[in-house]
Motif scaffolding. Structure first.
Motif, PDB file in Angstrom:
ATOM      1  N   GLU A  72      51.194  63.547  45.583  1.00 38.77           N
ATOM      2  CA  GLU A  72      50.800  62.241  46.104  1.00 38.77           C
ATOM      3  C   GLU A  72      51.824  61.206  45.652  1.00 38.77           C
ATOM      4  N   ILE A  73      52.743  60.910  46.543  1.00 34.55           N
ATOM      5  CA  ILE A  73      53.776  59.924  46.220  1.00 34.55           C
ATOM      6  C   ILE A  73      53.311  58.551  46.676  1.00 34.55           C
ATOM      7  N   GLN A  74      53.162  57.667  45.741  1.00 35.44           N
ATOM      8  CA  GLN A  74      52.743  56.306  46.068  1.00 35.44           C
ATOM      9  C   GLN A  74      53.912  55.553  46.693  1.00 35.44           C
ATOM     10  N   THR A  75      53.644  54.882  47.792  1.00 38.81           N
ATOM     11  CA  THR A  75      54.680  54.117  48.478  1.00 38.81           C
ATOM     12  C   THR A  75      54.212  52.681  48.674  1.00 38.81           C
ATOM     13  N   GLY A  76      55.149  51.843  49.076  1.00 39.31           N
ATOM     14  CA  GLY A  76      54.800  50.456  49.376  1.00 39.31           C
ATOM     15  C   GLY A  76      54.163  49.754  48.201  1.00 39.31           C
ATOM     16  N   ILE A  77      53.129  48.975  48.471  1.00 47.55           N
ATOM     17  CA  ILE A  77      52.476  48.202  47.409  1.00 47.55           C
ATOM     18  C   ILE A  77      51.769  49.102  46.405  1.00 47.55           C
ATOM     19  N   PHE A  78      51.423  50.326  46.804  1.00 52.14           N
ATOM     20  CA  PHE A  78      50.704  51.218  45.899  1.00 52.14           C
ATOM     21  C   PHE A  78      51.616  51.798  44.819  1.00 52.14           C
ATOM     22  N   ALA A  79      52.918  51.644  44.995  1.00 51.20           N
ATOM     23  CA  ALA A  79      53.860  52.085  43.970  1.00 51.20           C
ATOM     24  C   ALA A  79      54.145  50.985  42.954  1.00 51.20           C
ATOM     25  N   THR A 110      50.445  46.402  39.803  1.00 49.66           N
ATOM     26  CA  THR A 110      49.755  45.142  40.063  1.00 49.66           C
ATOM     27  C   THR A 110      48.465  45.076  39.244  1.00 49.66           C
ATOM     28  N   ALA A 111      48.251  43.942  38.582  1.00 49.94           N
ATOM     29  CA  ALA A 111      47.051  43.773  37.755  1.00 49.94           C
ATOM     30  C   ALA A 111      45.810  43.683  38.642  1.00 49.94           C
ATOM     31  N   PRO A 112      44.662  44.158  38.158  1.00 49.76           N
ATOM     32  CA  PRO A 112      43.427  44.069  38.954  1.00 49.76           C
ATOM     33  C   PRO A 112      42.995  42.621  39.145  1.00 49.76           C
ATOM     34  N   PRO A 113      42.248  42.336  40.223  1.00 48.62           N
ATOM     35  CA  PRO A 113      41.840  40.960  40.491  1.00 48.62           C
ATOM     36  C   PRO A 113      40.752  40.491  39.531  1.00 48.62           C
ATOM     37  N   ASP A 114      40.662  39.170  39.348  1.00 48.29           N
ATOM     38  CA  ASP A 114      39.617  38.575  38.519  1.00 48.29           C
ATOM     39  C   ASP A 114      38.327  38.488  39.333  1.00 48.29           C
ATOM     40  N   SER A 115      37.238  38.994  38.771  1.00 46.05           N
ATOM     41  CA  SER A 115      35.967  39.023  39.508  1.00 46.05           C
ATOM     42  C   SER A 115      35.472  37.625  39.841  1.00 46.05           C
ATOM     43  N   GLU A 175      42.077  50.963  43.128  1.00 43.74           N
ATOM     44  CA  GLU A 175      43.294  50.223  43.464  1.00 43.74           C
ATOM     45  C   GLU A 175      43.032  48.727  43.289  1.00 43.74           C
ATOM     46  N   PRO A 176      44.065  47.949  42.940  1.00 41.47           N
ATOM     47  CA  PRO A 176      43.859  46.518  42.674  1.00 41.47           C
ATOM     48  C   PRO A 176      43.879  45.636  43.920  1.00 41.47           C
ATOM     49  N   TYR A 177      43.946  46.253  45.111  1.00 41.34           N
ATOM     50  CA  TYR A 177      44.149  45.462  46.321  1.00 41.34           C
ATOM     51  C   TYR A 177      42.844  45.212  47.067  1.00 41.34           C
ATOM     52  N   LEU A 178      42.842  44.101  47.806  1.00 40.90           N
ATOM     53  CA  LEU A 178      41.646  43.626  48.499  1.00 40.90           C
ATOM     54  C   LEU A 178      41.916  43.457  49.985  1.00 40.90           C
ATOM     55  N   GLN A 179      40.828  43.559  50.783  1.00 43.77           N
ATOM     56  CA  GLN A 179      40.888  43.164  52.183  1.00 43.77           C
ATOM     57  C   GLN A 179      39.958  41.968  52.369  1.00 43.77           C
ATOM     58  N   VAL A 180      40.493  40.965  53.029  1.00 41.45           N
ATOM     59  CA  VAL A 180      39.765  39.708  53.220  1.00 41.45           C
ATOM     60  C   VAL A 180      39.583  39.488  54.721  1.00 41.45           C
ATOM     61  N   ARG A 181      38.319  39.237  55.128  1.00 40.41           N
ATOM     62  CA  ARG A 181      38.028  39.048  56.551  1.00 40.41           C
ATOM     63  C   ARG A 181      37.216  37.767  56.746  1.00 40.41           C
ATOM     64  N   ALA A 207      46.482  35.908  45.240  1.00 42.20           N
ATOM     65  CA  ALA A 207      47.654  36.231  46.057  1.00 42.20           C
ATOM     66  C   ALA A 207      48.215  37.635  45.811  1.00 42.20           C
ATOM     67  N   PRO A 208      48.404  38.091  44.553  1.00 44.30           N
ATOM     68  CA  PRO A 208      49.001  39.425  44.354  1.00 44.30           C
ATOM     69  C   PRO A 208      48.093  40.568  44.807  1.00 44.30           C
ATOM     70  N   ASN A 209      46.796  40.284  44.994  1.00 47.96           N
ATOM     71  CA  ASN A 209      45.837  41.354  45.266  1.00 47.96           C
ATOM     72  C   ASN A 209      45.446  41.485  46.729  1.00 47.96           C
ATOM     73  N   ILE A 210      45.791  40.514  47.555  1.00 50.57           N
ATOM     74  CA  ILE A 210      45.376  40.548  48.956  1.00 50.57           C
ATOM     75  C   ILE A 210      46.368  41.374  49.767  1.00 50.57           C
ATOM     76  N   ALA A 211      45.879  42.498  50.335  1.00 51.18           N
ATOM     77  CA  ALA A 211      46.729  43.389  51.122  1.00 51.18           C
ATOM     78  C   ALA A 211      46.428  43.294  52.612  1.00 51.18           C
ATOM     79  N   TRP A 212      45.153  43.117  52.970  1.00 54.97           N
ATOM     80  CA  TRP A 212      44.757  42.966  54.371  1.00 54.97           C
ATOM     81  C   TRP A 212      44.067  41.618  54.534  1.00 54.97           C
ATOM     82  N   LEU A 213      44.454  40.900  55.577  1.00 61.12           N
ATOM     83  CA  LEU A 213      43.846  39.585  55.849  1.00 61.12           C
ATOM     84  C   LEU A 213      43.551  39.485  57.344  1.00 61.12           C
ATOM     85  N   ASP A 214      42.285  39.267  57.671  1.00 59.60           N
ATOM     86  CA  ASP A 214      41.844  39.162  59.062  1.00 59.60           C
ATOM     87  C   ASP A 214      41.317  37.757  59.318  1.00 59.60           C
ATOM     88  N   LEU A 215      42.133  36.955  60.022  1.00 60.80           N
ATOM     89  CA  LEU A 215      41.743  35.591  60.397  1.00 60.80           C
ATOM     90  C   LEU A 215      41.492  35.492  61.896  1.00 60.80           C
TER      91      LEU A 215
END
Length: 503
Positions: free
Chosen positions: A323-330, A333-338, A358-364, A385-393
Motif C-alpha cells: 500500500e503505497i500512499q500517494t498525494g496528500i496521504f503521503a 498532516t496533524a489531525p483536526p481539532d474537534s 486519516e486526518p482529512y475531512l470532506q465538507v459539504r 485548512a490543512p485537513n480539508i480534502a473534499w469541498l462541495d459548495l
C-alpha cells in the motif's frame, strides 16, 4: 632458523608481487577460479592458528609462565603468517570471478593483507628482538604484544567483511533481539527485508526495485570499475547503450533480453550470469527484473503507477510496498481539532472524516444560503485548512470572494462549484492548489480566458464544464496545454425510450 626467516621473507615478496599482478579486468580463466576456490579452505587456518598464538602470548605475560610458551608462539606465528599469505593469494584469485560488492571486497582485501603483514611482523619481533633494538627504544615484547593485539582486531574485522561478502550485510544481526537492535540503531525484526524508501510515492520502479538488484548482483563485473564485455549496468544510459553484444534488454520482450536469458540459464551452463562462484539473484529478484522489462523497461515510471502481476504483487507485499500512499496521504498532516470541526459544522455545512484513521475531512454545504463569502464560513474553513480534502459548495451562494479562502486550502483534492456564482476571477484564486484533482464548474459563468489558466494545476485530472460559456476552441486550447486532462462538456443525445420488454 635463518632458512625459515628467508622463506617467510620470500613469501612476503610473493604476496606483494601477487597484489600487483593479479588484480585486473577481463574474464578469469578456469585455472584462476580453480585456485580461488581454495580460499574458503585455507582462510580458516590462519584464524585458528593466530588466535592460539595470541592466547599463548597472553599466558607468557604471567610471571610464572614467562617464556614458557615463546617457542610455541613463534611456531604458531610462522604458520599463521604463511597460511595468511596463501589465504590472501587465493582470495585475490577468487575475487576475479566478480559478483561481490566492491566496497566490502576492498575492505576485506585490505584487512586480510594487513593481518598477514602483522603476522610476519609479530613473528620477527619474537625471533629477532635484536632488530627492534636497532630501530627503536621500545622493548621487543611490547612491540610484539601490541602488534598481536592489532592483528587480532584486524582478524575479527576481516572475518566480518568476509561474512558480509558470503552471506550479506545482515547475516550477523539477523536474529538479534529487538531490544539490542534498537540500541544498535537497526530496524525491528518485523521490518527486515522491507524496502526503506524516503518517499515511495515519488520513487520510480527502476530506482526502487531494479537498480538495487543490478548494483548488488551485476555491477561488480559490469560497472564503472570493471565493464566486462564492454557492458555497464550501473546507469540507465549505459544499460540502453549496451555492450559488445548489443543492448542487454529489449523493452517489452524479456524472452529476447540477454539480461534475462542469462539469469535464467542453469547454474552450471556456459553464459549463466552472475558467474557460478558469485552470489546469485533470488527468484524474487529475477522475477522483478523480468516483469520490469515486460512492462516496458521504463526508467521514469513511478512505483504507484506500476501494474504488477499477481506474482509481483506478492513480492511487493513482502517488501512492504503493498500500500503505497500517494498525494496528500503521503504527507504528515496533524489531525483536526474537534472544537474547530464542531464550529465549522455549526455554519451550515456537513463535516465528516474522509477515511478512517486519516486526518482529512470532506465538507459539504447544507444551508445553501449560508455558504458564501459574506458569512463566518471563510474563517471556519481557514481553521481547518490543512485537513480539508473534499469541498462541495454546489448550488450554493458561493462566489469569487469565497474562493479567495478556498484557494488557501493546501490539501484540497476535490472541489464542487456547480451552479454557483463563480466567474473567471474566482478561478484565478485556485491556481495554487497543487493537489486538486477534480473540479466541477457545471452551470457557472466561466469562459475560455478563465479555464485556460487551469493548465497550471499539476494534479488536475477531471474538469466538468457543462452549460458554461466555454467554447469548443477554449476547450481545445486547454486540452493542448494539458493533454492528460479529462474535460467533460456534456453530451447532446436524443432521449432514449425506456425498455418496456417484459422479462
Amino acid at each position: 632458523m635463518k632458512t625459515a626467516q628467508l622463506l617467510l621473507g620470500a613469501g612476503l615478496a610473493l604476496l606483494v608481487l601477487m597484489l600487483i599482478a593479479v588484480p585486473g579486468g577481463g574474464r578469469p580463466s578456469d585455472l584462476t577460479l580453480f585456485f580461488g576456490r581454495f580460499h574458503p579452505l585455507v582462510v580458516h587456518l590462519p584464524i585458528g592458528i593466530l588466535l592460539m598464538a595470541a592466547a599463548l602470548e597472553g599466558l607468557t605475560r604471567i610471571r610464572q609462565w614467562k617464556q614458557r610458551y615463546d617457542l610455541s608462539v613463534q611456531l604458531l606465528l610462522y604458520a599463521g603468517a604463511w597460511t595468511g599469505i596463501l589465504s590472501v593469494i587465493a582470495g585475490l584469485y577468487l575475487a576475479q570471478g566478480g559478483g561481490y560488492d566492491p566496497s566490502t571486497l576492498a575492505w576485506h582485501k585490505r584487512l586480510g593483507v594487513l593481518v598477514a603483514l602483522l603476522a610476519v611482523v609479530c613473528y620477527f619481533a619474537k625471533v629477532r628482538p635484536d632488530w627492534l633494538r636497532h630501530l627503536s627504544h621500545i622493548q621487543a615484547h611490547k612491540v610484539s604484544g601490541g602488534a598481536i593485539a592489532v592483528m587480532i582486531l584486524g582478524l575479527a574485522l576481516t572475518g566480518h567483511f568476509g561474512g558480509r561478502l558470503t552471506h550479506g550485510s545482515g547475516y550477523l544481526t539477523r536474529y538479534m533481539p529487538d531490544g539490542l537492535r534498537q540500541l544498535a540503531g537497526l530496524p525491528a525484526k518485523a521490518d527486515l527485508g522491507k524496502l526503506q524508501l524516503a518517499d515511495p510515492a515519488q520513487a520510480t520502479t527502476y530506482d526502487a526495485l531494479i537498480a538495487p538488484v543490478l548494483s548488488q548482483r551485476c555491477t561488480s563485473c559490469h560497472g564503472a570499475v570493471r565493464a566486462r564485455g564492454g557492458l555497464r549496468l550501473d546507469t540507465p544510459e549505459h544499460i540502453m547503450e549496451g555492450g559488445d553484444e548489443g543492448p542487454p534488454i529489449v523493452a517489452g520482450r524479456p524472452e529476447e533480453s540477454e539480461l534475462i536469458t542469462r539469469v535464467w540459464l542453469p547454474l552450471h551452463a556456459d553464459g549463466h550470469m552472475p558467474p557460478e562462484e558469485s552470489p546469485q539473484l533470488s527468484v524474487a529478484e529475477a522475477e522483478l527484473v523480468r516483469w520490469w522489462i515486460e512492462s516496458g523497461a521504463s526508467f521514469d515510471r513511478l512505483l504507484p503507477d506500476a501494474e504488477p502481476t499477481p506474482v509481483v504483487a506478492s513480492i511487493l507485499d513482502g517488501l512492504g510496498l503493498n500500500e503505497i500512499q500517494t498525494g496528500i496521504f503521503a504527507l504528515d498532516t496533524a489531525p483536526p481539532d474537534s472544537q474547530d470541526i464542531d464550529a465549522l459544522a455549526g455554519l451550515g455545512v456537513s463535516v465528516t472524516p474522509l477515511a478512517e484513521d486519516e486526518p482529512y475531512l470532506q465538507v459539504r454545504c447544507i444551508d445553501l444560503a449560508a455558504c458564501s463569502g459574506d458569512t463566518d464560513l471563510p474563517e471556519g474553513l481557514r481553521k481547518l485548512a490543512p485537513n480539508i480534502a473534499w469541498l462541495d459548495l454546489g448550488r450554493s451562494q458561493a462566489g469569487d470572494r469565497l474562493l479567495e479562502t478556498v484557494g488557501t486550502l493546501p490539501h484540497l483534492t476535490r472541489l464542487h462549484l456547480q451552479q454557483t456564482r463563480v466567474t473567471d476571477t474566482g478561478l484565478s484564486h485556485l491556481l495554487e492548489l497543487s493537489y486538486l484533482e477534480y473540479l466541477n464548474l457545471y452551470g457557472t459563468a466561466v469562459t475560455d480566458s478563465g479555464i485556460v489558466r487551469l493548465s497550471r494545476l499539476p494534479a488536475l485530472k477531471s474538469l466538468y464544464l457543462w452549460q458554461t460559456q466555454v467554447t469548443p476552441s477554449g476547450v481545445e486550447a486547454l486540452q493542448a496545454a494539458a493533454p492528460d486532462l479529462y474535460i467533460n462538456t456534456g453530451l447532446s443525445l436524443e432521449p432514449v425510450e425506456p425498455d418496456t420488454t417484459a422479462e
